[in-house]
Design a protein around this motif. Structure first.
Motif, PDB file in Angstrom:
ATOM      1  N   GLU A  79      -7.455  -2.080  12.018  1.00 46.39           N
ATOM      2  CA  GLU A  79      -7.267  -0.834  12.755  1.00 46.39           C
ATOM      3  C   GLU A  79      -8.284  -0.730  13.888  1.00 46.39           C
ATOM      4  N   PHE A  80      -9.559  -1.004  13.571  1.00 43.76           N
ATOM      5  CA  PHE A  80     -10.623  -0.999  14.573  1.00 43.76           C
ATOM      6  C   PHE A  80     -11.603  -2.115  14.255  1.00 43.76           C
ATOM      7  N   LEU A  81     -12.138  -2.751  15.295  1.00 45.94           N
ATOM      8  CA  LEU A  81     -13.219  -3.721  15.119  1.00 45.94           C
ATOM      9  C   LEU A  81     -14.537  -2.997  15.325  1.00 45.94           C
ATOM     10  N   GLU A  82     -15.503  -3.332  14.525  1.00 44.52           N
ATOM     11  CA  GLU A  82     -16.824  -2.770  14.747  1.00 44.52           C
ATOM     12  C   GLU A  82     -17.347  -3.337  16.069  1.00 44.52           C
ATOM     13  N   SER A  83     -18.157  -2.570  16.769  1.00 45.84           N
ATOM     14  CA  SER A  83     -18.645  -3.046  18.070  1.00 45.84           C
ATOM     15  C   SER A  83     -19.570  -4.245  17.922  1.00 45.84           C
ATOM     16  N   LYS A  84     -20.206  -4.372  16.786  1.00 48.16           N
ATOM     17  CA  LYS A  84     -21.123  -5.493  16.567  1.00 48.16           C
ATOM     18  C   LYS A  84     -20.651  -6.335  15.373  1.00 48.16           C
ATOM     19  N   VAL A  85     -19.467  -6.916  15.478  1.00 49.59           N
ATOM     20  CA  VAL A  85     -18.979  -7.788  14.405  1.00 49.59           C
ATOM     21  C   VAL A  85     -19.890  -9.005  14.338  1.00 49.59           C
ATOM     22  N   ASN A  86     -20.393  -9.300  13.167  1.00 51.60           N
ATOM     23  CA  ASN A  86     -21.204 -10.494  12.964  1.00 51.60           C
ATOM     24  C   ASN A  86     -20.238 -11.640  12.629  1.00 51.60           C
ATOM     25  N   TRP A  87     -19.669 -12.217  13.675  1.00 55.46           N
ATOM     26  CA  TRP A  87     -18.649 -13.247  13.491  1.00 55.46           C
ATOM     27  C   TRP A  87     -19.183 -14.450  12.735  1.00 55.46           C
ATOM     28  N   SER A  88     -20.405 -14.877  13.036  1.00 57.77           N
ATOM     29  CA  SER A  88     -20.947 -16.064  12.369  1.00 57.77           C
ATOM     30  C   SER A  88     -21.083 -15.814  10.869  1.00 57.77           C
ATOM     31  N   GLY A  89     -21.579 -14.652  10.497  1.00 52.53           N
ATOM     32  CA  GLY A  89     -21.709 -14.316   9.075  1.00 52.53           C
ATOM     33  C   GLY A  89     -20.362 -14.170   8.409  1.00 52.53           C
ATOM     34  N   LEU A  90     -19.447 -13.494   9.068  1.00 57.94           N
ATOM     35  CA  LEU A  90     -18.109 -13.282   8.531  1.00 57.94           C
ATOM     36  C   LEU A  90     -17.395 -14.615   8.296  1.00 57.94           C
ATOM     37  N   ILE A  91     -17.439 -15.475   9.301  1.00 57.99           N
ATOM     38  CA  ILE A  91     -16.746 -16.766   9.204  1.00 57.99           C
ATOM     39  C   ILE A  91     -17.371 -17.646   8.129  1.00 57.99           C
ATOM     40  N   SER A  92     -18.681 -17.767   8.129  1.00 64.15           N
ATOM     41  CA  SER A  92     -19.310 -18.644   7.130  1.00 64.15           C
ATOM     42  C   SER A  92     -19.115 -18.096   5.718  1.00 64.15           C
ATOM     43  N   ASP A  93     -19.107 -16.780   5.535  1.00 63.29           N
ATOM     44  CA  ASP A  93     -18.863 -16.189   4.217  1.00 63.29           C
ATOM     45  C   ASP A  93     -17.443 -16.448   3.725  1.00 63.29           C
ATOM     46  N   LYS A  94     -16.472 -16.349   4.613  1.00 66.80           N
ATOM     47  CA  LYS A  94     -15.065 -16.506   4.214  1.00 66.80           C
ATOM     48  C   LYS A  94     -14.647 -17.970   4.074  1.00 66.80           C
ATOM     49  N   VAL A  95     -15.275 -18.857   4.835  1.00 60.22           N
ATOM     50  CA  VAL A  95     -14.879 -20.263   4.838  1.00 60.22           C
ATOM     51  C   VAL A  95     -15.811 -21.107   3.949  1.00 60.22           C
ATOM     52  N   PHE A  96     -16.911 -20.504   3.514  1.00 61.24           N
ATOM     53  CA  PHE A  96     -17.839 -21.143   2.575  1.00 61.24           C
ATOM     54  C   PHE A  96     -18.506 -22.402   3.123  1.00 61.24           C
ATOM     55  N   HIS A  97     -18.893 -22.341   4.399  1.00 59.46           N
ATOM     56  CA  HIS A  97     -19.651 -23.423   5.036  1.00 59.46           C
ATOM     57  C   HIS A  97     -20.680 -22.798   5.965  1.00 59.46           C
ATOM     58  N   GLU A  98     -21.701 -23.556   6.282  1.00 56.54           N
ATOM     59  CA  GLU A  98     -22.707 -23.094   7.244  1.00 56.54           C
ATOM     60  C   GLU A  98     -22.058 -22.932   8.617  1.00 56.54           C
ATOM     61  N   TYR A  99     -22.431 -21.860   9.306  1.00 58.77           N
ATOM     62  CA  TYR A  99     -21.821 -21.569  10.598  1.00 58.77           C
ATOM     63  C   TYR A  99     -22.098 -22.667  11.623  1.00 58.77           C
ATOM     64  N   ASN A 100     -23.297 -23.232  11.629  1.00 60.51           N
ATOM     65  CA  ASN A 100     -23.612 -24.283  12.602  1.00 60.51           C
ATOM     66  C   ASN A 100     -22.663 -25.463  12.464  1.00 60.51           C
ATOM     67  N   TYR A 101     -22.366 -25.838  11.223  1.00 62.47           N
ATOM     68  CA  TYR A 101     -21.423 -26.935  10.980  1.00 62.47           C
ATOM     69  C   TYR A 101     -20.028 -26.544  11.481  1.00 62.47           C
ATOM     70  N   LEU A 102     -19.582 -25.342  11.126  1.00 59.23           N
ATOM     71  CA  LEU A 102     -18.248 -24.886  11.531  1.00 59.23           C
ATOM     72  C   LEU A 102     -18.128 -24.786  13.047  1.00 59.23           C
ATOM     73  N   SER A 103     -19.169 -24.273  13.688  1.00 59.58           N
ATOM     74  CA  SER A 103     -19.179 -24.131  15.141  1.00 59.58           C
ATOM     75  C   SER A 103     -19.075 -25.488  15.826  1.00 59.58           C
ATOM     76  N   SER A 104     -19.841 -26.430  15.342  1.00 64.79           N
ATOM     77  CA  SER A 104     -19.828 -27.777  15.906  1.00 64.79           C
ATOM     78  C   SER A 104     -18.471 -28.447  15.695  1.00 64.79           C
ATOM     79  N   LEU A 105     -17.932 -28.319  14.490  1.00 62.85           N
ATOM     80  CA  LEU A 105     -16.621 -28.896  14.177  1.00 62.85           C
ATOM     81  C   LEU A 105     -15.538 -28.279  15.056  1.00 62.85           C
ATOM     82  N   PHE A 106     -15.529 -26.956  15.154  1.00 64.71           N
ATOM     83  CA  PHE A 106     -14.532 -26.239  15.938  1.00 64.71           C
ATOM     84  C   PHE A 106     -14.568 -26.695  17.395  1.00 64.71           C
ATOM     85  N   SER A 107     -15.757 -26.730  17.967  1.00 66.81           N
ATOM     86  CA  SER A 107     -15.908 -27.126  19.371  1.00 66.81           C
ATOM     87  C   SER A 107     -15.459 -28.557  19.613  1.00 66.81           C
TER      88      SER A 107
END
Length: 183
Positions: A79-107
């Motif tokens: 319905e609404f996104l918070e103005s300060k969504v912590n995307w790195s925390g959200l993604i790493s929590d839901k995907v169960f991997h460190e964000y740095n690894y996911l970011s590097s893989l994605f890129s």
């Protein structure tokens, strides 16, 4: 998978194949079965392809699809996104991997950063909301977690080459019908 109908369609196919889904989310299926035999796996793949989906068996590809699905779900179905969504925390929590690894893989696979992907999805959502013309720009900015209309407009112009107003006016003129004599 991008909508509830997609999730239901996949869930129905799993049940038709006598599989037991524990949960089905966008881009993720968890089955009670530990492993599927080759025939059942092939049949499932064929049925999913017939529905316009594909079975992802490569772990890295699945991670990227999970990230994309999570971002799309959050942007298009919240319905609404918070103005300060912590995307790195959200993604790493839901995907169960460190964000740095996911970011590097994605890129490395997608050729853009996760942040750029998020921005592009938000702009697509802005376009959709402008097209339906139910919310003004301030309401859209608030709905998508932008700090201001100026911030939304600057990002929109950077991605599309147009201001939101120009986009909206272009879309409005596209919707006008021509008379038969003008053809």
């Amino acid at each position: 998978m991008v909508c509830n109908r997609c999730i239901t369609a996949v869930q129905n196919e799993l049940i038709k194949l006598d599989l037991h889904p524990i949960y089905v989310q966008m881009g993720i299926v968890k089955l009670m079965e530990e492993k599927l035999d080759e025939q059942k796996l092939q049949t499932l793949n064929e049925r999913l392809n017939a529905l316009g989906f594909e079975l992802l068996d490569n772990g890295k590809t699945r991670l990227i699809e999970q990230i994309k699905s999570l971002i799309i779900e959050k942007i298009f179905h919240s319905e609404f996104l918070e103005s300060k969504v912590n995307w790195s925390g959200l993604i790493s929590d839901k995907v169960f991997h460190e964000y740095n690894y996911l970011s590097s893989l994605f890129s490395s696979v997608e050729g853009i950063t996760i942040e750029q992907y998020i921005i592009r999805q938000k702009i697509e959502r802005v376009k959709e909301l402008l097209f339906y013309d139910e919310l003004n720009l301030g309401e859209i900015a608030n709905k998508l977690g932008y700090s201001s209309i100026a911030h939304l407009s600057a990002q929109f112009k950077k991605v599309t080459g147009q201001t939101p107003s120009q986009f909206k006016n272009t879309r409005a003129s596209d919707r006008l019908r021509r008379s038969i004599d003008a053809v």
